[in-house]
Design an enzyme around this catalytic site. Structure first.
Site, PDB file in Angstrom:
ATOM      1  N   GLU A 134      49.076 -15.742 -48.697  1.00 54.33           N
ATOM      2  CA  GLU A 134      47.834 -16.482 -48.629  1.00 54.33           C
ATOM      3  C   GLU A 134      46.896 -16.097 -49.763  1.00 54.33           C
ATOM      4  OE1 GLU A 134      47.599 -17.749 -44.035  1.00 54.33           O
ATOM      5  OE2 GLU A 134      46.898 -15.723 -44.412  1.00 54.33           O
ATOM      6  N   CYS A 169      40.545 -14.653 -53.943  1.00 48.31           N
ATOM      7  CA  CYS A 169      41.125 -13.441 -53.372  1.00 48.31           C
ATOM      8  C   CYS A 169      42.645 -13.591 -53.395  1.00 48.31           C
ATOM      9  CB  CYS A 169      40.602 -13.267 -51.946  1.00 48.31           C
ATOM     10  SG  CYS A 169      41.257 -11.806 -51.139  1.00 48.31           S
ATOM     11  N   CYS A 215      52.583  -5.839 -46.120  1.00 53.76           N
ATOM     12  CA  CYS A 215      52.025  -4.587 -46.630  1.00 53.76           C
ATOM     13  C   CYS A 215      52.662  -3.433 -45.875  1.00 53.76           C
ATOM     14  CB  CYS A 215      50.511  -4.561 -46.429  1.00 53.76           C
ATOM     15  SG  CYS A 215      49.722  -3.126 -47.203  1.00 53.76           S
ATOM     16  N   CYS A 225      47.458  -0.035 -41.965  1.00 53.97           N
ATOM     17  CA  CYS A 225      46.115   0.362 -41.552  1.00 53.97           C
ATOM     18  C   CYS A 225      45.887  -0.217 -40.153  1.00 53.97           C
ATOM     19  CB  CYS A 225      45.062  -0.159 -42.525  1.00 53.97           C
ATOM     20  SG  CYS A 225      45.259   0.542 -44.181  1.00 53.97           S
ATOM     21  N   CYS A 246      44.149  -3.828 -39.590  1.00 49.01           N
ATOM     22  CA  CYS A 246      44.445  -4.926 -40.528  1.00 49.01           C
ATOM     23  C   CYS A 246      45.638  -5.758 -40.054  1.00 49.01           C
ATOM     24  CB  CYS A 246      44.721  -4.370 -41.918  1.00 49.01           C
ATOM     25  SG  CYS A 246      45.112  -5.639 -43.135  1.00 49.01           S
ATOM     26  N   CYS A 293      38.572 -11.203 -44.509  1.00 60.67           N
ATOM     27  CA  CYS A 293      39.216  -9.918 -44.841  1.00 60.67           C
ATOM     28  C   CYS A 293      40.073  -9.436 -43.694  1.00 60.67           C
ATOM     29  CB  CYS A 293      38.181  -8.825 -45.088  1.00 60.67           C
ATOM     30  SG  CYS A 293      36.988  -9.206 -46.332  1.00 60.67           S
TER      31      CYS A 293
HETATM   32  N1  SAH Z   1      45.507  -2.856 -49.713  1.00 58.44           N
HETATM   33  C1  SAH Z   1      44.291  -3.017 -50.461  1.00 58.44           C
HETATM   34  C2  SAH Z   1      43.966  -4.476 -50.723  1.00 58.44           C
HETATM   35  C3  SAH Z   1      43.580  -5.255 -49.480  1.00 58.44           C
HETATM   36  S1  SAH Z   1      41.882  -5.524 -49.552  1.00 58.44           S
HETATM   37  C4  SAH Z   1      43.160  -2.291 -49.792  1.00 58.44           C
HETATM   38  O1  SAH Z   1      43.370  -1.811 -48.677  1.00 58.44           O
HETATM   39  O2  SAH Z   1      42.095  -2.152 -50.368  1.00 58.44           O
HETATM   40  C5  SAH Z   1      41.481  -6.111 -48.001  1.00 58.44           C
HETATM   41  C6  SAH Z   1      40.200  -5.482 -47.513  1.00 58.44           C
HETATM   42  O3  SAH Z   1      39.907  -5.966 -46.194  1.00 58.44           O
HETATM   43  C7  SAH Z   1      40.332  -3.978 -47.405  1.00 58.44           C
HETATM   44  O4  SAH Z   1      39.131  -3.331 -47.677  1.00 58.44           O
HETATM   45  C8  SAH Z   1      40.688  -3.854 -45.950  1.00 58.44           C
HETATM   46  O5  SAH Z   1      40.467  -2.556 -45.495  1.00 58.44           O
HETATM   47  C9  SAH Z   1      39.786  -4.875 -45.328  1.00 58.44           C
HETATM   48  N2  SAH Z   1      40.232  -5.255 -43.989  1.00 58.44           N
HETATM   49  C10 SAH Z   1      41.466  -5.168 -43.489  1.00 58.44           C
HETATM   50  N3  SAH Z   1      41.506  -5.616 -42.223  1.00 58.44           N
HETATM   51  C11 SAH Z   1      40.256  -6.005 -41.915  1.00 58.44           C
HETATM   52  C12 SAH Z   1      39.680  -6.589 -40.778  1.00 58.44           C
HETATM   53  N4  SAH Z   1      40.402  -6.876 -39.712  1.00 58.44           N
HETATM   54  N5  SAH Z   1      38.361  -6.887 -40.826  1.00 58.44           N
HETATM   55  C13 SAH Z   1      37.644  -6.641 -41.927  1.00 58.44           C
HETATM   56  N6  SAH Z   1      38.144  -6.095 -43.051  1.00 58.44           N
HETATM   57  C14 SAH Z   1      39.448  -5.784 -43.039  1.00 58.44           C
END
Ligand code: SAH
Length: 368
Positions: A95, A108, A115, A119, A122, A342
């Site tokens: 996406e 974006c 991935c 985390c 996420c 995000c």
């Molecule tokens: N792997 C990289 C690039 C992904 S960026 C990284 O972790 O930075 C995506 C961003 O959205 C990251 O800051 C991630 O922590 C955040 N994110 C992930 N899941 C989320 C969620 N459910 N709600 C809000 N932000 C989230």
């Protein structure tokens, strides 16, 4: 002719494209001509490249192609956020999200199908990891979006900023991401300034140093917790590269330029990391690092145990940071009606790893 046997020119940054033309017995400057056609005019048809000799166009038609990922779905949310689901192979789609704002437009971009970092908050991590995207699949997202968005009435491109904040961990697909970035910055490519391209990492500390050697794009780091005990829980990668090591790499990244700062992303999880105590701990932690903080209200997805912090908790947290002179912005939630916010990007990924049973099907269930 079988198209899969053709060389996809989207896989080449300028240096690689010059080599390609030299190998064809051509002058290297053909690379600049073709780059301009492809990225500045959005052309994928060699016949349209009028300053390229007819003979070379014929050769290219035989052995090369300009092939971006295919659009499977194109959705626009009421707030103008637009999301494309792009097919990268028979088992995987990714996406890409466009976020229009006053005076700028941000794309974006994803760097991996799925991935591997898992985390805990996420959605992308929950579906597991399949593979790194190729250069063509990364830069192809920008190519597709630029074509779809057209230019504004002044003839300018609508995408002014790119963030590598989609699916995947960009620093775990280092070489392809660096080549794609080089096309974004190249005057014959998209010609974006390095300040308008941001790479976000979950904290691959050694790769931050490597990135500094080859590129100077803006750096964002997904911090999310002010101490190792909590960060170990939220971002398992922290067990490998704990906060002190990560922040040391961040400091080195911006050391050469006084005006540069690292953006620290901090997802606001109700009752988990959002108390005033956490805010004060964060202030102490970031004292020595030139920083900005981006608070991200948590975006929920099916099956998650987390909740978004209240607006009051976010505001209280922000106020403590601001009082300590930390520039702090609360990220506006955009595109959540179409699962484009995000952490909500899932695409469709065939997990080759151990987490396949936790795969969360795409809500739209559009593929196949
Ligand atoms: N792997 C990289 C690039 C992904 S960026 C990284 O972790 O930075 C995506 C961003 O959205 C990251 O800051 C991630 O922590 C955040 N994110 C992930 N899941 C989320 C969620 N459910 N709600 C809000 N932000 C989230």
């Amino acid at each position: 002719m079988d198209t899969s046997a053709k060389t996809n020119l989207l896989d080449f940054d300028r240096a690689a494209l010059r080599q390609y033309f030299v190998a064809l017995g051509e002058k290297p400057f053909r690379a600049e001509q073709v780059l301009q056609w492809v990225y500045q005019y959005g052309v994928d048809d060699f016949d349209a490249m009028s300053n390229v000799s007819k003979a070379l166009r014929e050769t290219l038609k035989q052995c090369a192609e300009i092939r971006a990922p295919e659009i499977l779905l194109d959705q626009t949310a009421p707030d103008g956020t637009r999301k494309w689901l792009l097919r990268v192979d028979s088992g995987n789609s990714i996406e890409t999200v466009f976020i229009p704002e006053e005076g700028r437009g941000t794309l974006c971009v994803s760097s991996q199908a799925g991935c591997a970092l898992d985390c805990s908050f996420c959605a992308t991590g929950k579906q597991g990891f399949n593979r790194n995207l190729t250069v063509a699949e990364i830069i192809g997202q920008l190519w597709v979006a630029n074509r779809a968005l057209k230019r504004n009435p002044k003839g300018e491109r609508v995408i002014t900023n790119v963030v590598l904040m989609g699916m995947g961990e960009p620093l775990l697909n280092f070489d392809h991401v660096v080549s794609a970035i080089s096309i974004m910055l190249d005057d014959f490519g998209y010609g974006l300034s390095r300040r308008r391209v941001t790479l976000s990492t979950a904290g691959m500390a050694p790769m931050i140093d490597q990135l500094r050697e080859v590129s100077s794009v803006s750096l964002a780091v997904s911090l999310h917790a002010p101490n190792d005990a909590l960060r170990d829980e939220l971002v398992p990668l922290n067990k490998k590269y704990p906060i002190a090591e990560l922040l040391a790499a961040c400091k080195r990244y911006v050391a050469d330029e006084t005006s540069r700062r690292v953006t620290f992303e901090y997802v606001m999880l109700d009752g988990v990391n959002d108390s005033p105590r956490h805010a004060r701990e964060l202030v102490q932690l970031l004292k020595e690092v030139p920083s900005k903080v981006n608070l991200i209200p948590f975006n929920p997805f099916p099956g998650t145990k987390y909740r978004r912090s209240s607006a009051e908790a976010i505001e209280r947290f922000r106020a403590i940071l601001m009082e300590a002179n930390l520039v702090t912005i609360t990220r506006k939630t955009r595109g959540d009606d179409i699962d484009a916010a995000c952490g909500q990007l899932v695409g469709r990924v065939e997990d080759r790893g151990s987490r396949s049973r936790r795969y969360i099907p795409l809500r739209e269930a559009v593929t196949q």
